[in-house]
Design a protein around this motif. Structure first.
Motif, PDB file in Angstrom:
ATOM      1  N   GLY A 213       0.818  -1.199   0.000  1.00 21.99           N
ATOM      2  CA  GLY A 213       0.000   0.000   0.000  1.00 21.99           C
ATOM      3  C   GLY A 213       0.853   1.251   0.000  1.00 21.99           C
ATOM      4  O   GLY A 213       2.043   1.210  -0.332  1.00 21.99           O
ATOM      5  N   ASP A 214       0.258   2.353   0.375  1.00 21.20           N
ATOM      6  CA  ASP A 214       0.961   3.629   0.324  1.00 21.20           C
ATOM      7  C   ASP A 214       2.190   3.625   1.240  1.00 21.20           C
ATOM      8  O   ASP A 214       2.132   3.177   2.385  1.00 21.20           O
ATOM      9  CB  ASP A 214       0.034   4.764   0.746  1.00 21.20           C
ATOM     10  CG  ASP A 214      -1.049   5.026  -0.290  1.00 21.20           C
ATOM     11  OD1 ASP A 214      -0.829   4.661  -1.459  1.00 21.20           O
ATOM     12  OD2 ASP A 214      -2.092   5.592   0.081  1.00 21.20           O
ATOM     13  N   LEU A 215       3.302   4.137   0.702  1.00 18.23           N
ATOM     14  CA  LEU A 215       4.510   4.315   1.501  1.00 18.23           C
ATOM     15  C   LEU A 215       4.554   5.746   2.004  1.00 18.23           C
ATOM     16  O   LEU A 215       4.156   6.676   1.306  1.00 18.23           O
ATOM     17  CB  LEU A 215       5.748   4.026   0.653  1.00 18.23           C
ATOM     18  CG  LEU A 215       5.879   2.620   0.078  1.00 18.23           C
ATOM     19  CD1 LEU A 215       7.128   2.533  -0.787  1.00 18.23           C
ATOM     20  CD2 LEU A 215       5.933   1.580   1.177  1.00 18.23           C
ATOM     21  N   ARG A 216       5.051   5.898   3.213  1.00 13.42           N
ATOM     22  CA  ARG A 216       5.141   7.230   3.805  1.00 13.42           C
ATOM     23  C   ARG A 216       6.606   7.602   3.981  1.00 13.42           C
ATOM     24  O   ARG A 216       7.372   6.846   4.598  1.00 13.42           O
ATOM     25  CB  ARG A 216       4.441   7.243   5.164  1.00 13.42           C
ATOM     26  CG  ARG A 216       2.966   6.869   5.088  1.00 13.42           C
ATOM     27  CD  ARG A 216       2.352   6.762   6.467  1.00 13.42           C
ATOM     28  NE  ARG A 216       0.951   6.405   6.390  1.00 13.42           N
ATOM     29  CZ  ARG A 216       0.167   6.181   7.456  1.00 13.42           C
ATOM     30  NH1 ARG A 216       0.697   6.294   8.673  1.00 13.42           N
ATOM     31  NH2 ARG A 216      -1.097   5.863   7.297  1.00 13.42           N
ATOM     32  N   THR A 231       8.359   4.348   5.324  1.00  6.77           N
ATOM     33  CA  THR A 231       7.731   3.334   6.161  1.00  6.77           C
ATOM     34  C   THR A 231       6.406   2.959   5.527  1.00  6.77           C
ATOM     35  O   THR A 231       5.852   3.698   4.703  1.00  6.77           O
ATOM     36  CB  THR A 231       7.496   3.844   7.596  1.00  6.77           C
ATOM     37  OG1 THR A 231       6.729   5.047   7.534  1.00  6.77           O
ATOM     38  CG2 THR A 231       8.820   4.147   8.285  1.00  6.77           C
ATOM     39  N   TYR A 232       5.880   1.816   5.931  1.00 11.68           N
ATOM     40  CA  TYR A 232       4.607   1.353   5.395  1.00 11.68           C
ATOM     41  C   TYR A 232       3.466   1.948   6.198  1.00 11.68           C
ATOM     42  O   TYR A 232       3.644   2.455   7.303  1.00 11.68           O
ATOM     43  CB  TYR A 232       4.543  -0.173   5.434  1.00 11.68           C
ATOM     44  CG  TYR A 232       5.777  -0.851   4.893  1.00 11.68           C
ATOM     45  CD1 TYR A 232       6.298  -0.489   3.653  1.00 11.68           C
ATOM     46  CD2 TYR A 232       6.443  -1.833   5.624  1.00 11.68           C
ATOM     47  CE1 TYR A 232       7.437  -1.085   3.165  1.00 11.68           C
ATOM     48  CE2 TYR A 232       7.581  -2.449   5.135  1.00 11.68           C
ATOM     49  CZ  TYR A 232       8.076  -2.068   3.911  1.00 11.68           C
ATOM     50  OH  TYR A 232       9.207  -2.656   3.426  1.00 11.68           O
ATOM     51  N   ALA A 233       2.276   1.878   5.636  1.00  9.26           N
ATOM     52  CA  ALA A 233       1.103   2.436   6.304  1.00  9.26           C
ATOM     53  C   ALA A 233       0.907   1.812   7.686  1.00  9.26           C
ATOM     54  O   ALA A 233       0.420   2.465   8.610  1.00  9.26           O
ATOM     55  CB  ALA A 233      -0.133   2.215   5.440  1.00  9.26           C
ATOM     56  N   SER A 234       1.296   0.559   7.844  1.00  2.00           N
ATOM     57  CA  SER A 234       1.142  -0.133   9.127  1.00  2.00           C
ATOM     58  C   SER A 234       2.094   0.407  10.187  1.00  2.00           C
ATOM     59  O   SER A 234       1.915   0.150  11.378  1.00  2.00           O
ATOM     60  CB  SER A 234       1.414  -1.627   8.948  1.00  2.00           C
ATOM     61  OG  SER A 234       2.779  -1.845   8.604  1.00  2.00           O
ATOM     62  N   GLY A 235       3.139   1.125   9.742  1.00  2.00           N
ATOM     63  CA  GLY A 235       4.146   1.630  10.679  1.00  2.00           C
ATOM     64  C   GLY A 235       5.289   0.669  10.906  1.00  2.00           C
ATOM     65  O   GLY A 235       6.304   1.031  11.510  1.00  2.00           O
ATOM     66  N   ALA A 236       5.159  -0.567  10.443  1.00  2.00           N
ATOM     67  CA  ALA A 236       6.221  -1.560  10.600  1.00  2.00           C
ATOM     68  C   ALA A 236       7.147  -1.526   9.393  1.00  2.00           C
ATOM     69  O   ALA A 236       6.725  -1.262   8.274  1.00  2.00           O
ATOM     70  CB  ALA A 236       5.617  -2.957  10.754  1.00  2.00           C
ATOM     71  N   GLY A 237       8.430  -1.797   9.635  1.00  2.00           N
ATOM     72  CA  GLY A 237       9.394  -1.871   8.544  1.00  2.00           C
ATOM     73  C   GLY A 237       9.868  -0.497   8.110  1.00  2.00           C
ATOM     74  O   GLY A 237       9.211   0.524   8.338  1.00  2.00           O
ATOM     75  N   CYS A 238      11.037  -0.474   7.475  1.00  2.00           N
ATOM     76  CA  CYS A 238      11.614   0.787   7.000  1.00  2.00           C
ATOM     77  C   CYS A 238      12.534   0.492   5.822  1.00  2.00           C
ATOM     78  O   CYS A 238      13.405  -0.381   5.902  1.00  2.00           O
ATOM     79  CB  CYS A 238      12.404   1.463   8.123  1.00  2.00           C
ATOM     80  SG  CYS A 238      13.187   3.008   7.622  1.00  2.00           S
TER      81      CYS A 238
END
Length: 334
Positions: A213-216, A231-238
């Motif tokens: 999905g959308d990357l921030r 980061t991912y929309a979920s907030g996990a991972g970078c």
């Protein structure tokens, strides 16, 4: 200090050796290279003197590199002494991870803050093909040891045309599960790297967006380099992207490099710089060394020219009509 283009130069990458225990295809030929003589490589005392002089000029951060820096004996003590330099704020290290499993605790104890581990695939078979060594398990063991020792860890993945969608998604999932940032670094046309081409940032982001999905874009500081992090929309991972060639960041470049034989190199894409080993071994005073370093840092090139029509093949023309052979990355320090 600031260079002639107004850039604040506060970061130095110091190569402590040209030796390496891998033979990555984009870095070194399979048979290796003609290695420097031990007497031509800077001693730790010489490195410290240059670093101390750099600190007086405003250098605040050091990255220890190679070759593979952990193959040189005593590197933990060097890190301890670099940390003790007045004005030095951060000492980090880039490694292939093979020796990190045993050395991570002593590196952390010496004051190292973080490690960047070069890892171009999570597939053990592909790892052996790229590095010409079957040592994938040792790298993963090294990463785990670094995390247990309290070091901040980032993964550096060189982006080549052989990088597949599956590779990208495997790293993305690894970052989600481990919390370790993964940085995709565009292959630069230097040495063996001239044989490869990179997947562009847009394609990387498209692959990641389709899956997650959308990357921030993240504004959280994550090191001393030029990576743009997402980061991912979920907030996990970078995920970080470093694209020096097609998305150049020369206008904000804050670094110089010291090769293992004592050449202060001002830009990866330029022969510009100065030999510091000879004056050091000729008894240069502290003030003379400071003046020499300051003089050359001020003329740091404005920009690289990787995409210029003449290219970077073979040899580089110098101002005096002679040439300089293109070096492999293990000889420069990255």
């Amino acid at each position: 200090m600031r260079d002639g283009n107004g850039r604040k130069i506060d970061y130095i990458r110091i190569s402590v050796t040209d030796r390496c225990n891998l033979r990555c295809r984009y870095c070194m030929p399979e048979e290796g290279i003609d290695l420097m003589r031990h007497e031509d490589i800077l001693t730790y005392q010489e490195i410290l003197k240059i670093a101390e002089t750099g600190a007086r000029l405003g250098i605040r951060r050091v990255k220890v590199t190679g070759g593979e820096p952990l193959v040189r004996k005593g590197v933990s003590q060097l890190i301890r002494e670099l940390n003790a330099i007045e004005g030095m704020e951060d000492v980090t290290l880039t490694t292939n991870g093979l020796l990190l499993g045993d050395m991570a605790p002593e590196l952390a104890e010496a004051g190292l803050s973080s490690v960047n581990v070069s890892l171009d695939t999570l597939d053990p078979e592909r790892f052996s093909q790229i590095t010409r060594r079957d040592r994938f398990a040792d790298v993963m063991k090294g990463i785990e040891s670094a995390v247990r020792s309290g070091l901040k860890v980032k993964i550096n993945c060189a982006v080549m045309e052989h990088l597949s969608r599956e590779d990208v998604l495997a790293f993305a999932e690894y970052s989600v599960k481990s919390g370790i940032p993964v940085r995709f670094i565009e292959m630069m046309p230097i040495g063996q790297g001239r044989k490869y081409h990179a997947m562009d940032n847009e394609e990387l982001l498209k692959i990641l967006s389709e899956e997650y999905g959308d990357l921030r874009e993240s504004t959280e500081p994550r090191g001393n380099g030029p990576a743009v992090y997402y980061t991912y929309a979920s907030g996990a991972g970078c995920i970080g992207l470093i694209s020096a060639v097609h998305h150049k960041f020369c206008g904000s470049c804050n670094r110089v490099r010291l090769t293992s034989d004592g050449f202060l190199k001002l830009c990866l894409d330029s022969p510009a710089g100065v030999d510091l080993r000879t004056p050091l071994r000729s008894g240069v005073s502290d003030e003379e060394l400071r003046g020499l370093m300051e003089q050359w840092i001020r003329v740091k090139p404005e920009s690289h020219h990787f995409l210029s029509p003449e290219g970077r093949e073979g040899e580089l023309p110098l101002s005096d009509g002679t040439t300089e052979k293109c070096l492999n990355m293990n000889q420069i320090g990255g």
